[in-house]
Design a protein around this motif. Structure first.
Motif, PDB file in Angstrom:
ATOM      1  N   LEU A  47       5.113   8.520   8.414  1.00 36.39           N
ATOM      2  CA  LEU A  47       4.693   7.427   7.550  1.00 36.39           C
ATOM      3  C   LEU A  47       3.830   7.996   6.432  1.00 36.39           C
ATOM      4  CD1 LEU A  47       3.560   4.854  10.280  1.00 36.39           C
ATOM      5  CD2 LEU A  47       5.797   5.037   9.173  1.00 36.39           C
ATOM      6  N   ALA A  48       4.307   7.862   5.225  1.00 34.65           N
ATOM      7  CA  ALA A  48       3.507   8.217   4.049  1.00 34.65           C
ATOM      8  C   ALA A  48       2.817   6.918   3.651  1.00 34.65           C
ATOM      9  CB  ALA A  48       4.392   8.744   2.937  1.00 34.65           C
ATOM     10  N   ILE A  49       1.520   6.864   3.823  1.00 31.48           N
ATOM     11  CA  ILE A  49       0.768   5.628   3.599  1.00 31.48           C
ATOM     12  C   ILE A  49       0.035   5.748   2.267  1.00 31.48           C
ATOM     13  CG2 ILE A  49      -0.978   4.082   4.541  1.00 31.48           C
ATOM     14  CD1 ILE A  49      -0.405   5.567   7.286  1.00 31.48           C
ATOM     15  N   TYR A  80       7.825   5.094   3.451  1.00 31.94           N
ATOM     16  CA  TYR A  80       6.661   5.025   2.573  1.00 31.94           C
ATOM     17  C   TYR A  80       6.049   3.648   2.793  1.00 31.94           C
ATOM     18  CZ  TYR A  80       3.566   6.163  -1.230  1.00 31.94           C
ATOM     19  OH  TYR A  80       2.450   6.470  -1.958  1.00 31.94           O
ATOM     20  N   VAL A  81       4.819   3.614   3.272  1.00 27.50           N
ATOM     21  CA  VAL A  81       4.134   2.370   3.586  1.00 27.50           C
ATOM     22  C   VAL A  81       3.156   2.051   2.458  1.00 27.50           C
ATOM     23  CG1 VAL A  81       2.693   1.142   5.250  1.00 27.50           C
ATOM     24  CG2 VAL A  81       4.339   2.851   6.058  1.00 27.50           C
ATOM     25  N   VAL A  82       3.443   0.987   1.727  1.00 25.85           N
ATOM     26  CA  VAL A  82       2.608   0.560   0.611  1.00 25.85           C
ATOM     27  C   VAL A  82       1.560  -0.409   1.145  1.00 25.85           C
ATOM     28  CG1 VAL A  82       2.601  -0.556  -1.647  1.00 25.85           C
ATOM     29  CG2 VAL A  82       4.552   0.820  -0.955  1.00 25.85           C
ATOM     30  N   THR A  83       0.284  -0.074   0.930  1.00 23.96           N
ATOM     31  CA  THR A  83      -0.801  -0.910   1.445  1.00 23.96           C
ATOM     32  C   THR A  83      -1.376  -1.850   0.386  1.00 23.96           C
ATOM     33  OG1 THR A  83      -2.440   0.804   0.991  1.00 23.96           O
ATOM     34  CG2 THR A  83      -1.433   0.783   3.201  1.00 23.96           C
ATOM     35  N   ASP A  84      -0.702  -1.981  -0.745  1.00 22.47           N
ATOM     36  CA  ASP A  84      -1.146  -2.926  -1.767  1.00 22.47           C
ATOM     37  C   ASP A  84      -1.155  -4.335  -1.180  1.00 22.47           C
ATOM     38  OD1 ASP A  84      -1.091  -0.840  -3.653  1.00 22.47           O
ATOM     39  OD2 ASP A  84       0.979  -1.255  -4.174  1.00 22.47           O
ATOM     40  N   SER A  85      -2.107  -5.114  -1.604  1.00 22.66           N
ATOM     41  CA  SER A  85      -2.214  -6.485  -1.118  1.00 22.66           C
ATOM     42  C   SER A  85      -1.049  -7.335  -1.638  1.00 22.66           C
ATOM     43  CB  SER A  85      -3.536  -7.106  -1.571  1.00 22.66           C
ATOM     44  OG  SER A  85      -3.635  -8.424  -1.084  1.00 22.66           O
ATOM     45  N   THR A  86      -0.628  -8.268  -0.817  1.00 21.73           N
ATOM     46  CA  THR A  86       0.372  -9.246  -1.247  1.00 21.73           C
ATOM     47  C   THR A  86      -0.303 -10.560  -1.650  1.00 21.73           C
ATOM     48  OG1 THR A  86       0.698  -9.896   1.054  1.00 21.73           O
ATOM     49  CG2 THR A  86       2.249  -8.280   0.140  1.00 21.73           C
ATOM     50  N   ASP A 128      -8.187   6.203   8.013  1.00 24.35           N
ATOM     51  CA  ASP A 128      -9.324   5.810   7.180  1.00 24.35           C
ATOM     52  C   ASP A 128      -9.223   6.262   5.728  1.00 24.35           C
ATOM     53  OD1 ASP A 128      -9.775   8.504   7.529  1.00 24.35           O
ATOM     54  OD2 ASP A 128     -11.730   8.287   8.479  1.00 24.35           O
ATOM     55  N   GLN A 129      -8.106   6.886   5.357  1.00 30.21           N
ATOM     56  CA  GLN A 129      -7.921   7.312   3.966  1.00 30.21           C
ATOM     57  C   GLN A 129      -6.524   6.971   3.487  1.00 30.21           C
ATOM     58  OE1 GLN A 129      -8.560  11.491   3.502  1.00 30.21           O
ATOM     59  NE2 GLN A 129     -10.758  11.358   3.740  1.00 30.21           N
ATOM     60  N   VAL A 130      -6.456   6.588   2.242  1.00 26.69           N
ATOM     61  CA  VAL A 130      -5.176   6.384   1.575  1.00 26.69           C
ATOM     62  C   VAL A 130      -5.244   7.196   0.297  1.00 26.69           C
ATOM     63  CG1 VAL A 130      -3.690   4.674   0.448  1.00 26.69           C
ATOM     64  CG2 VAL A 130      -4.898   4.076   2.549  1.00 26.69           C
ATOM     65  N   PRO A 131      -4.271   8.021   0.026  1.00 29.69           N
ATOM     66  CA  PRO A 131      -3.024   8.235   0.759  1.00 29.69           C
ATOM     67  C   PRO A 131      -3.212   9.132   1.981  1.00 29.69           C
ATOM     68  CG  PRO A 131      -3.030   9.563  -1.228  1.00 29.69           C
ATOM     69  CD  PRO A 131      -4.297   8.766  -1.238  1.00 29.69           C
ATOM     70  N   SER A 132      -2.320   8.960   2.941  1.00 24.08           N
ATOM     71  CA  SER A 132      -2.300   9.745   4.175  1.00 24.08           C
ATOM     72  C   SER A 132      -0.875   9.886   4.673  1.00 24.08           C
ATOM     73  CB  SER A 132      -3.118   9.067   5.276  1.00 24.08           C
ATOM     74  OG  SER A 132      -4.480   9.103   5.029  1.00 24.08           O
ATOM     75  N   PHE A 133      -0.685  10.840   5.551  1.00 23.59           N
ATOM     76  CA  PHE A 133       0.558  10.976   6.294  1.00 23.59           C
ATOM     77  C   PHE A 133       0.220  10.772   7.761  1.00 23.59           C
ATOM     78  CE2 PHE A 133       1.686  13.387   2.525  1.00 23.59           C
ATOM     79  CZ  PHE A 133       3.005  13.006   2.312  1.00 23.59           C
TER      80      PHE A 133
END
Length: 168
Positions: A47-49, A80-86, A128-133
């Motif tokens: 997972l690429a976050i 690829y996991v996008v953590t942007d808010s919806t 606890d960090q973005v970006p992360s793998f």
């Protein structure tokens, strides 16, 4: 007595639903449908976050493309996991269209998953960090700590590859 039975029933359902939610991490795909990242039986999951608004996520996308190409045809799946808010009211909001622009600009060819505000992946796996793998082993369990913090001067694909290789 009827109130007590109702309470017990509702409590039992709540516990069952909580356990079920904790036992899996299903995320919506940008192009429709969902993926349970922990249910990829027999495959190593990477997972690429990241977040589309974060400048270092472009470098992470480059690393992700390199890794996906290296492991093509092997028992490794990349997301690829996008953590942007919806939530449009959030300062970290990104529409699906904005995410698609990020994906196109970075030539990502792997499935894109949305995890609004990191509510599932970041919390469940204590990233606890973005970006992360983050790497999951062939049984869907987390395989060590996340590789967090992309440094453009350090090729993170080397330690990520070593971890993937150890799981194949």
């Amino acid at each position: 007595m009827k109130t007590l039975k109702t309470f017990a029933l509702v409590s039992g359902l709540f516990v069952a639903l909580t356990f079920t939610a904790a036992a899996q991490t299903s995320l919506p795909k940008l192009d429709g449908g969902t993926v349970d990242v922990e249910a990829q039986s027999g495959k190593v999951v990477v997972l690429a976050i990241g977040a589309s608004w974060l400048p270092l996520s472009s470098k992470q996308a480059e690393y992700t493309n390199t890794l996906a190409k290296k492991y093509a045809g092997k028992n490794v799946v990349f997301y690829y996991v996008v953590t942007d808010s919806t939530n449009a009211k959030s300062k970290n909001y990104a529409s699906d269209e904005a995410v698609r622009k990020f994906v196109a600009a970075n030539k990502l060819s792997i499935p894109i998953l949305r995890d609004s505000d990191g509510a599932s992946v970041l919390k469940k796996f204590k990233v606890d960090q973005v970006p992360s793998f983050l790497i999951l082993d062939r049984t869907g369990d987390q395989a060590g700590e996340a590789f967090g913090g992309i440094d453009p001067k350090f090729d993170i694909t080397v330690p990520v590859s070593k971890k993937i290789d150890s799981l194949l």
